[in-house]
Every structure is written in structure tokens, then in C-alpha cells.
Motif scaffolding. Structure first.
Motif, PDB file in Angstrom:
ATOM      1  N   TYR A   1       0.525  -1.371  -0.059  1.00 42.30           N
ATOM      2  CA  TYR A   1      -0.164   0.124  -0.172  1.00 42.30           C
ATOM      3  C   TYR A   1       0.873   1.433  -0.114  1.00 42.30           C
ATOM      4  O   TYR A   1       0.382   2.029  -0.152  1.00 42.30           O
ATOM      5  CB  TYR A   1      -0.877   0.020   1.462  1.00 42.30           C
ATOM      6  N   LEU A   2       2.241   1.218   0.717  1.00 42.66           N
ATOM      7  CA  LEU A   2       3.173   2.070   0.350  1.00 42.66           C
ATOM      8  C   LEU A   2       3.528   2.533  -0.576  1.00 42.66           C
ATOM      9  O   LEU A   2       4.185   3.980  -0.990  1.00 42.66           O
ATOM     10  CB  LEU A   2       4.319   2.152   1.799  1.00 42.66           C
ATOM     11  N   VAL A   3       3.174   2.168  -1.356  1.00 42.08           N
ATOM     12  CA  VAL A   3       4.224   1.601  -2.833  1.00 42.08           C
ATOM     13  C   VAL A   3       3.937   1.574  -4.076  1.00 42.08           C
ATOM     14  O   VAL A   3       4.119   2.662  -4.690  1.00 42.08           O
ATOM     15  CB  VAL A   3       6.053   0.694  -2.694  1.00 42.08           C
ATOM     16  N   ILE A   4       2.840   1.494  -4.092  1.00 41.60           N
ATOM     17  CA  ILE A   4       1.891   0.594  -5.365  1.00 41.60           C
ATOM     18  C   ILE A   4       1.764   2.637  -6.340  1.00 41.60           C
ATOM     19  O   ILE A   4       1.445   3.639  -4.788  1.00 41.60           O
ATOM     20  CB  ILE A   4       0.597   0.727  -4.825  1.00 41.60           C
ATOM     21  N   PRO A   5       2.137   2.338  -7.199  1.00 46.23           N
ATOM     22  CA  PRO A   5       1.983   3.756  -7.844  1.00 46.23           C
ATOM     23  C   PRO A   5       0.314   4.206  -8.570  1.00 46.23           C
ATOM     24  O   PRO A   5       0.543   5.399  -8.715  1.00 46.23           O
ATOM     25  CB  PRO A   5       3.398   3.746  -9.019  1.00 46.23           C
ATOM     26  N   SER A   6      -0.338   3.527  -8.844  1.00 43.36           N
ATOM     27  CA  SER A   6      -1.845   3.647  -9.788  1.00 43.36           C
ATOM     28  C   SER A   6      -2.536   2.686  -8.426  1.00 43.36           C
ATOM     29  O   SER A   6      -2.576   1.811  -8.471  1.00 43.36           O
ATOM     30  CB  SER A   6      -1.454   3.654 -10.735  1.00 43.36           C
ATOM     31  N   GLU A   7      -3.593   3.033  -9.107  1.00 41.69           N
ATOM     32  CA  GLU A   7      -4.835   2.320  -8.360  1.00 41.69           C
ATOM     33  C   GLU A   7      -5.189   0.395  -9.310  1.00 41.69           C
ATOM     34  O   GLU A   7      -5.880   0.283  -8.505  1.00 41.69           O
ATOM     35  CB  GLU A   7      -6.227   3.112  -8.557  1.00 41.69           C
ATOM     36  N   THR A   8      -4.276   0.967 -10.629  1.00 41.51           N
ATOM     37  CA  THR A   8      -4.202  -1.063 -10.933  1.00 41.51           C
ATOM     38  C   THR A   8      -4.044  -2.013  -9.833  1.00 41.51           C
ATOM     39  O   THR A   8      -3.655  -2.307 -10.144  1.00 41.51           O
ATOM     40  CB  THR A   8      -3.415  -0.448 -12.184  1.00 41.51           C
ATOM     41  N   TRP A   9      -2.948  -1.244  -9.489  1.00 37.12           N
ATOM     42  CA  TRP A   9      -2.107  -1.897  -8.502  1.00 37.12           C
ATOM     43  C   TRP A   9      -2.635  -2.682  -7.714  1.00 37.12           C
ATOM     44  O   TRP A   9      -2.588  -3.715  -6.748  1.00 37.12           O
ATOM     45  CB  TRP A   9      -0.599  -1.908  -7.908  1.00 37.12           C
ATOM     46  N   LEU A  10      -4.114  -1.693  -7.152  1.00 37.00           N
ATOM     47  CA  LEU A  10      -4.969  -2.416  -5.691  1.00 37.00           C
ATOM     48  C   LEU A  10      -5.169  -3.557  -6.054  1.00 37.00           C
ATOM     49  O   LEU A  10      -5.468  -4.557  -4.886  1.00 37.00           O
ATOM     50  CB  LEU A  10      -6.214  -1.142  -5.368  1.00 37.00           C
ATOM     51  N   PHE A  11      -6.058  -3.821  -6.608  1.00 28.23           N
ATOM     52  CA  PHE A  11      -6.688  -4.950  -7.185  1.00 28.23           C
ATOM     53  C   PHE A  11      -5.636  -6.405  -7.441  1.00 28.23           C
ATOM     54  O   PHE A  11      -6.832  -7.136  -6.612  1.00 28.23           O
ATOM     55  CB  PHE A  11      -7.057  -5.382  -9.035  1.00 28.23           C
ATOM     56  N   PRO A  12      -4.771  -6.666  -7.477  1.00 33.98           N
ATOM     57  CA  PRO A  12      -3.579  -7.683  -7.140  1.00 33.98           C
ATOM     58  C   PRO A  12      -3.037  -7.379  -5.327  1.00 33.98           C
ATOM     59  O   PRO A  12      -3.354  -8.141  -4.828  1.00 33.98           O
ATOM     60  CB  PRO A  12      -2.581  -7.264  -7.313  1.00 33.98           C
ATOM     61  N   VAL A  13      -3.429  -6.267  -5.022  1.00 32.03           N
ATOM     62  CA  VAL A  13      -3.077  -6.099  -3.585  1.00 32.03           C
ATOM     63  C   VAL A  13      -4.453  -6.458  -2.722  1.00 32.03           C
ATOM     64  O   VAL A  13      -3.699  -7.156  -1.875  1.00 32.03           O
ATOM     65  CB  VAL A  13      -3.011  -4.445  -3.235  1.00 32.03           C
ATOM     66  N   MET A  14      -5.777  -5.976  -2.796  1.00 31.52           N
ATOM     67  CA  MET A  14      -6.899  -6.595  -2.663  1.00 31.52           C
ATOM     68  C   MET A  14      -5.944  -8.493  -2.669  1.00 31.52           C
ATOM     69  O   MET A  14      -7.294  -8.679  -1.495  1.00 31.52           O
ATOM     70  CB  MET A  14      -8.184  -6.172  -3.254  1.00 31.52           C
ATOM     71  N   ALA A  15      -6.911  -8.692  -3.454  1.00 36.84           N
ATOM     72  CA  ALA A  15      -6.388 -10.359  -3.895  1.00 36.84           C
ATOM     73  C   ALA A  15      -5.156 -10.942  -2.743  1.00 36.84           C
ATOM     74  O   ALA A  15      -5.170 -11.954  -1.773  1.00 36.84           O
ATOM     75  CB  ALA A  15      -5.619 -10.953  -5.107  1.00 36.84           C
ATOM     76  N   LEU A  16      -4.237  -9.754  -2.163  1.00 35.81           N
ATOM     77  CA  LEU A  16      -3.280 -10.456  -1.484  1.00 35.81           C
ATOM     78  C   LEU A  16      -3.897  -9.930  -0.073  1.00 35.81           C
ATOM     79  O   LEU A  16      -3.415 -11.196   0.837  1.00 35.81           O
ATOM     80  CB  LEU A  16      -1.995  -9.889  -2.386  1.00 35.81           C
ATOM     81  N   SER A  17      -4.639  -9.310   0.428  1.00 34.52           N
ATOM     82  CA  SER A  17      -5.099  -9.102   1.226  1.00 34.52           C
ATOM     83  C   SER A  17      -5.829 -10.178   1.902  1.00 34.52           C
ATOM     84  O   SER A  17      -6.148  -9.816   2.828  1.00 34.52           O
ATOM     85  CB  SER A  17      -5.593  -7.518   1.315  1.00 34.52           C
TER      86      SER A  17
END
Length: 206
Positions: free
Chosen positions: A55-71
Motif C-alpha cells: 500500500y505504501l509504494v503502489i503507483p496507481s489504482e490498477t495495483w489495488l486489485f492484486p493488493v486486494m487479492a493478497l489482502s
């Protein structure tokens, strides 16, 4: 931070829900027999750290989808914690078992109540300029850094728990026979205990 719309939020929540179901139905049953309760808890905490770090380093909202999966995958530690508490409490008196599970639920309720409050307080504090060495900057990622600190503390506490506690909970230690015997008390014996307790209560009332 990214100005997400309601449809974007809905897609993110759907992604989380889908991977959460996969984590509970597929990953946990496949992982826990090999990693054990301690290993499953450890992996869940490490994944949680990676999520907050991402969450601290993602550059754009597109990265939120793999982050949510990892979460969602970080939730694999919750069943292990519930199994640890439930299996340990089952071997003792019924009042002790109920108290242990009630305490766990109470701690969870308190954390769900004060966690978001603490998150918003830290977020608001560091969002205002002047609270960092560079007075002109703000730090919107501060709550995630605090979450990483908490997770590191949890991993340290997990390492301090003696191994025989996990062996007892999983039925592998020397106390597992006593644990199984306490957990498999016959219904007739439990009913007799209930009747004895009721008689004692009537005697005290008289």
C-alpha cells in the motif's frame, strides 16, 4: 489517494470476496496440514505485512486489485488462531472453554472498534504538514506503516509461544490424550454434571 469511484470500490470488494473464499476453502485446508497452526499463523502475518508495505509504494489504482487479492490471502491465519484457542479450551472445564472463546470474541470486537478509529487518527495527524522533519510534506501512508509495526510485534509474540502449546492444540503433544478425553466426554456424563450443579444450586437457595 487515487480518487476511486463507487464502481471501482465495488470491483475491489468483489475481488477481495472472491479471493477470501478461495483462501478459506482451498488454501487453508491445503496449507495447514503441512505448515501446522504456528506456520499458518506466521504465513498469514507475513502476507499482512506485505499487503501494508505494498500500500505504501503502489503507483496507481490498477495495483489495488492484486493488493486486494493478497489482502484476502492474509486471512488464512484467522482459522488457525480460532482452532488454537478452541482446541486448547476444549480440554478444560466447560466454563473455562466458554470463557476462553468469549474472551477471544471480545478482543476481536474491541479491535474492530478501535482499529479504524486509530487508523483515522494517525492518518489525519500525518496528513497535515508540519508533523514530519520536512514541515512541508505529509505522509498519508502512516497508518499502513503503523500496521506493519503491529504485525512485527505479533510475529515476535508468536515466536514466544512454546511449541508444546501448538502440539497440544493439534493433538500431537503428550497432553493430547488428556485433551481428547476431555473433549469426548459422554452426553450422559455432562447431563449428570448439570443435574449435580442444579441440585447444589437448590440447596444453596434453600
Amino acid at each position: 489517494r487515487f480518487g476511486l469511484s463507487l464502481p471501482d470500490m465495488a470491483r475491489l470488494q468483489s475481488t477481495y470476496a472472491l479471493f477470501y473464499i478461495a483462501a478459506q476453502l482451498v488454501v487453508v485446508p491445503a496449507l495447514q496440514p503441512y505448515a501446522g497452526l504456528r506456520g499458518t499463523l506466521f504465513i498469514g502475518l507475513v502476507i499482512g505485512m506485505l499487503v501494508n508495505l505494498t500500500y505504501l509504494v503502489i503507483p496507481s489504482e490498477t495495483w489495488l486489485f492484486p493488493v486486494m487479492a493478497l489482502s484476502a490471502m492474509s486471512s488464512i491465519g484467522s482459522p488457525a488462531m480460532n482452532a488454537l484457542i478452541a482446541n486448547l479450551a476444549t480440554g478444560g472445564p466447560r466454563d473455562g472453554a466458554n470463557a476462553s472463546l468469549a474472551t477471544l470474541n471480545s478482543i476481536g470486537s474491541v479491535s474492530h472498534l478501535f482499529g479504524p478509529l486509530l487508523f483515522n487518527m494517525v492518518f489525519s495527524y500525518f496528513l497535515e504538514p508540519g508533523h514530519l522533519p520536512s514541515s512541508s510534506n505529509s505522509w498519508p501512508g502512516s497508518p499502513y506503516a503503523l500496521a506493519i509495526v503491529f504485525l512485527i510485534a505479533c510475529i515476535a509474540l508468536l515466536g514466544l509461544i512454546p511449541e508444546h502449546i501448538f502440539e497440544k492444540a493439534s493433538g500431537e503433544g503428550p497432553d493430547s490424550a488428556a485433551l481428547a478425553a476431555g473433549a469426548s466426554a459422554s452426553p450422559g456424563k455432562l447431563e449428570a454434571q448439570d443435574e449435580e450443579e442444579q441440585c447444589e444450586g437448590l440447596v444453596r437457595a434453600a
